[in-house]
Scaffold this motif. Structure first.
Motif, PDB file in Angstrom:
ATOM      1  N   SER A 119       0.843  -1.187   0.000  1.00 12.19           N
ATOM      2  CA  SER A 119       0.000   0.000   0.000  1.00 12.19           C
ATOM      3  C   SER A 119       0.878   1.237   0.000  1.00 12.19           C
ATOM      4  O   SER A 119       1.920   1.272   0.655  1.00 12.19           O
ATOM      5  CB  SER A 119      -0.903   0.003   1.242  1.00 12.19           C
ATOM      6  OG  SER A 119      -1.548   1.249   1.385  1.00 12.19           O
ATOM      7  N   PRO A 120       0.502   2.293  -0.760  1.00 11.57           N
ATOM      8  CA  PRO A 120       1.321   3.513  -0.770  1.00 11.57           C
ATOM      9  C   PRO A 120       1.371   4.197   0.588  1.00 11.57           C
ATOM     10  O   PRO A 120       2.266   4.991   0.850  1.00 11.57           O
ATOM     11  CB  PRO A 120       0.631   4.396  -1.814  1.00 11.57           C
ATOM     12  CG  PRO A 120      -0.757   3.865  -1.898  1.00 11.57           C
ATOM     13  CD  PRO A 120      -0.652   2.392  -1.649  1.00 11.57           C
ATOM     14  N   VAL A 121       0.427   3.873   1.458  1.00  8.72           N
ATOM     15  CA  VAL A 121       0.411   4.458   2.795  1.00  8.72           C
ATOM     16  C   VAL A 121       0.129   3.353   3.802  1.00  8.72           C
ATOM     17  O   VAL A 121      -0.830   2.598   3.656  1.00  8.72           O
ATOM     18  CB  VAL A 121      -0.672   5.554   2.942  1.00  8.72           C
ATOM     19  CG1 VAL A 121      -0.628   6.155   4.342  1.00  8.72           C
ATOM     20  CG2 VAL A 121      -0.500   6.628   1.894  1.00  8.72           C
ATOM     21  N   HIS A 122       1.005   3.205   4.795  1.00  8.03           N
ATOM     22  CA  HIS A 122       0.785   2.231   5.865  1.00  8.03           C
ATOM     23  C   HIS A 122       0.598   2.991   7.165  1.00  8.03           C
ATOM     24  O   HIS A 122       1.456   3.785   7.564  1.00  8.03           O
ATOM     25  CB  HIS A 122       1.972   1.280   5.993  1.00  8.03           C
ATOM     26  CG  HIS A 122       1.801   0.282   7.100  1.00  8.03           C
ATOM     27  ND1 HIS A 122       0.968  -0.808   6.978  1.00  8.03           N
ATOM     28  CD2 HIS A 122       2.336   0.224   8.350  1.00  8.03           C
ATOM     29  CE1 HIS A 122       0.998  -1.505   8.105  1.00  8.03           C
ATOM     30  NE2 HIS A 122       1.826  -0.894   8.959  1.00  8.03           N
ATOM     31  N   VAL A 123      -0.526   2.773   7.811  1.00 10.93           N
ATOM     32  CA  VAL A 123      -0.848   3.503   9.029  1.00 10.93           C
ATOM     33  C   VAL A 123      -1.220   2.507  10.119  1.00 10.93           C
ATOM     34  O   VAL A 123      -1.992   1.569   9.880  1.00 10.93           O
ATOM     35  CB  VAL A 123      -2.018   4.495   8.810  1.00 10.93           C
ATOM     36  CG1 VAL A 123      -2.329   5.247  10.093  1.00 10.93           C
ATOM     37  CG2 VAL A 123      -1.686   5.468   7.683  1.00 10.93           C
ATOM     38  N   GLU A 124      -0.633   2.675  11.280  1.00 16.80           N
ATOM     39  CA  GLU A 124      -0.990   1.873  12.442  1.00 16.80           C
ATOM     40  C   GLU A 124      -1.395   2.792  13.581  1.00 16.80           C
ATOM     41  O   GLU A 124      -0.867   3.896  13.723  1.00 16.80           O
ATOM     42  CB  GLU A 124       0.182   0.992  12.890  1.00 16.80           C
ATOM     43  CG  GLU A 124       0.583  -0.039  11.860  1.00 16.80           C
ATOM     44  CD  GLU A 124       1.650  -0.990  12.385  1.00 16.80           C
ATOM     45  OE1 GLU A 124       2.046  -0.847  13.560  1.00 16.80           O
ATOM     46  OE2 GLU A 124       2.062  -1.878  11.623  1.00 16.80           O
ATOM     47  N   VAL A 125      -2.333   2.325  14.389  1.00 18.07           N
ATOM     48  CA  VAL A 125      -2.763   3.048  15.581  1.00 18.07           C
ATOM     49  C   VAL A 125      -2.546   2.138  16.774  1.00 18.07           C
ATOM     50  O   VAL A 125      -3.116   1.046  16.833  1.00 18.07           O
ATOM     51  CB  VAL A 125      -4.242   3.489  15.494  1.00 18.07           C
ATOM     52  CG1 VAL A 125      -4.673   4.190  16.773  1.00 18.07           C
ATOM     53  CG2 VAL A 125      -4.460   4.384  14.287  1.00 18.07           C
ATOM     54  N   ASP A 126      -1.681   2.535  17.679  1.00 20.78           N
ATOM     55  CA  ASP A 126      -1.316   1.700  18.825  1.00 20.78           C
ATOM     56  C   ASP A 126      -0.859   0.322  18.373  1.00 20.78           C
ATOM     57  O   ASP A 126      -1.197  -0.700  18.976  1.00 20.78           O
ATOM     58  CB  ASP A 126      -2.476   1.584  19.815  1.00 20.78           C
ATOM     59  CG  ASP A 126      -2.695   2.850  20.631  1.00 20.78           C
ATOM     60  OD1 ASP A 126      -1.761   3.671  20.712  1.00 20.78           O
ATOM     61  OD2 ASP A 126      -3.800   3.016  21.174  1.00 20.78           O
ATOM     62  N   GLY A 127      -0.091   0.294  17.288  1.00 17.25           N
ATOM     63  CA  GLY A 127       0.476  -0.949  16.809  1.00 17.25           C
ATOM     64  C   GLY A 127      -0.435  -1.792  15.955  1.00 17.25           C
ATOM     65  O   GLY A 127      -0.045  -2.874  15.500  1.00 17.25           O
ATOM     66  N   VAL A 128      -1.660  -1.316  15.703  1.00 20.57           N
ATOM     67  CA  VAL A 128      -2.625  -2.077  14.916  1.00 20.57           C
ATOM     68  C   VAL A 128      -2.857  -1.363  13.593  1.00 20.57           C
ATOM     69  O   VAL A 128      -3.169  -0.174  13.588  1.00 20.57           O
ATOM     70  CB  VAL A 128      -3.967  -2.225  15.670  1.00 20.57           C
ATOM     71  CG1 VAL A 128      -4.982  -2.991  14.824  1.00 20.57           C
ATOM     72  CG2 VAL A 128      -3.747  -2.910  17.008  1.00 20.57           C
ATOM     73  N   PRO A 152      -6.244   2.865   5.265  1.00 18.02           N
ATOM     74  CA  PRO A 152      -5.124   3.747   5.601  1.00 18.02           C
ATOM     75  C   PRO A 152      -5.063   5.015   4.770  1.00 18.02           C
ATOM     76  O   PRO A 152      -4.628   6.056   5.260  1.00 18.02           O
ATOM     77  CB  PRO A 152      -3.898   2.865   5.366  1.00 18.02           C
ATOM     78  CG  PRO A 152      -4.364   1.775   4.445  1.00 18.02           C
ATOM     79  CD  PRO A 152      -5.790   1.532   4.824  1.00 18.02           C
ATOM     80  N   GLY A 153      -5.509   4.949   3.521  1.00 21.32           N
ATOM     81  CA  GLY A 153      -5.484   6.162   2.713  1.00 21.32           C
ATOM     82  C   GLY A 153      -6.411   7.223   3.276  1.00 21.32           C
ATOM     83  O   GLY A 153      -6.080   8.409   3.327  1.00 21.32           O
ATOM     84  N   VAL A 154      -7.590   6.788   3.720  1.00 24.64           N
ATOM     85  CA  VAL A 154      -8.543   7.709   4.312  1.00 24.64           C
ATOM     86  C   VAL A 154      -7.976   8.288   5.602  1.00 24.64           C
ATOM     87  O   VAL A 154      -8.010   9.502   5.836  1.00 24.64           O
ATOM     88  CB  VAL A 154      -9.878   6.992   4.585  1.00 24.64           C
ATOM     89  CG1 VAL A 154     -10.815   7.908   5.372  1.00 24.64           C
ATOM     90  CG2 VAL A 154     -10.527   6.556   3.280  1.00 24.64           C
ATOM     91  N   LEU A 155      -7.426   7.416   6.448  1.00 24.75           N
ATOM     92  CA  LEU A 155      -6.886   7.886   7.714  1.00 24.75           C
ATOM     93  C   LEU A 155      -5.723   8.845   7.499  1.00 24.75           C
ATOM     94  O   LEU A 155      -5.586   9.843   8.209  1.00 24.75           O
ATOM     95  CB  LEU A 155      -6.438   6.697   8.564  1.00 24.75           C
ATOM     96  CG  LEU A 155      -5.955   7.020   9.979  1.00 24.75           C
ATOM     97  CD1 LEU A 155      -7.023   7.774  10.760  1.00 24.75           C
ATOM     98  CD2 LEU A 155      -5.569   5.740  10.707  1.00 24.75           C
TER      99      LEU A 155
END
Length: 270
Positions: free
Chosen positions: A8-17, A22-25
């Motif tokens: 994915s062009p963007v990888h996003v984790e929140v508290d390790g999850v 992820p694109g929206v976030l």
């Protein structure tokens, strides 16, 4: 040999999850966008048509594309219905995400009806950037507002370096000269409640300097949550003009709401 999927062009984790969407976030976390805030009563909003105009104008300015009012109506109606709160505080946010405009809606408990608590303000030397937009990124507003409260005030009053009054940190402000509500013209956001009240009250729009504040008889603030009397700005004290506040409150109460789910918005209110 199977080619692995491209990351994915963007990888996003929140508290390790890993976060869903992820694109929206990532677009939301970028903090570049705008919003409008409103009170919903019985599925209706005062000035809904101009809320839609505000969102469309700002989206065109920031992202170069329109935000159709019917799309906003649909998303707002869906969120209000899903929340189970026909009386609520709602916000509609718009974010740019490449060729798309992402729209987020939040629905919370309604603000109390009736006048707000009297406000004591302190002047700060700060004007919001692109003040005509209800944009995100209100760090300085929060900073100055919190500092004002720590100093014993209720809110900050934003002013220019030359001492010209613009607006409160999260409200518009009007000064009563005995005849008219005087709305300051330093760079500010034309709020929904202000735009509803100004044409329905005897009003003047002009520059207001800090040195002029003692000459006014009263003052009040107005935003999407409440209208409240101002009892002081630094060393200047104002009495609560009960007749004025009743007149302002009655004027606002007389503005009809527009049904969210209908197509009757005519832009006559904001």
């Amino acid at each position: 040999m199977t080619t692995p999927p491209a990351p994915s062009p963007v990888h996003v984790e929140v508290d390790g999850v890993p976060a869903a969407g992820p694109g929206v976030l990532a677009a939301v976390m970028g903090g570049y966008g705008h919003f409008t805030a409103m009170q919903v009563r019985g599925g209706r909003v005062k000035g809904l048509g101009l809320h839609l105009d505000r969102l469309d104008r700002a989206t065109r300015e920031l992202f170069g594309r329109p935000l159709p009012g019917e799309r906003v109506r649909e998303l707002l109606a869906r969120a209000v219905a899903s929340s189970g709160r026909r009386d609520s505080s709602a916000r509609v946010y718009a974010y740019g995400d490449g060729p798309r405009v992402l729209v987020a809606v939040t629905v919370r408990e309604a603000a109390p009806d009736g006048p707000g608590a009297p406000q004591r303000l302190t002047a700060v030397d700060y004007l919001r950037p692109a003040a005509h937009l209800k944009h995100l990124g209100g760090f300085a507003q929060r900073y100055h507002g919190d500092a004002a409260r720590r100093a014993g005030f209720d809110e900050a009053l934003l002013t220019s370096p030359a001492g010209e009054v613009a607006e409160a940190a999260v409200s518009n402000i009007a000064f009563w000269d005995g005849t008219s509500a005087v709305w300051p013209t330093a760079p500010h956001l034309t709020g929904i409640t202000m735009a509803l009240l100004a044409p329905r009250l005897p009003s003047a729009h002009r520059a207001v300097g800090l040195a002029e504040l003692p000459s006014f008889r009263a003052a009040f603030t107005a935003n999407s949550r409440t209208i409240a009397p101002v009892t002081g700005i630094d060393g200047v004290a104002y009495p609560v003009d009960e007749e004025l506040m009743a007149r302002v409150a009655g004027t606002y109460a007389g503005v009809p709401g527009e049904e969210i789910a209908s197509g009757d918005a005519d832009g006559s209110a904001r």
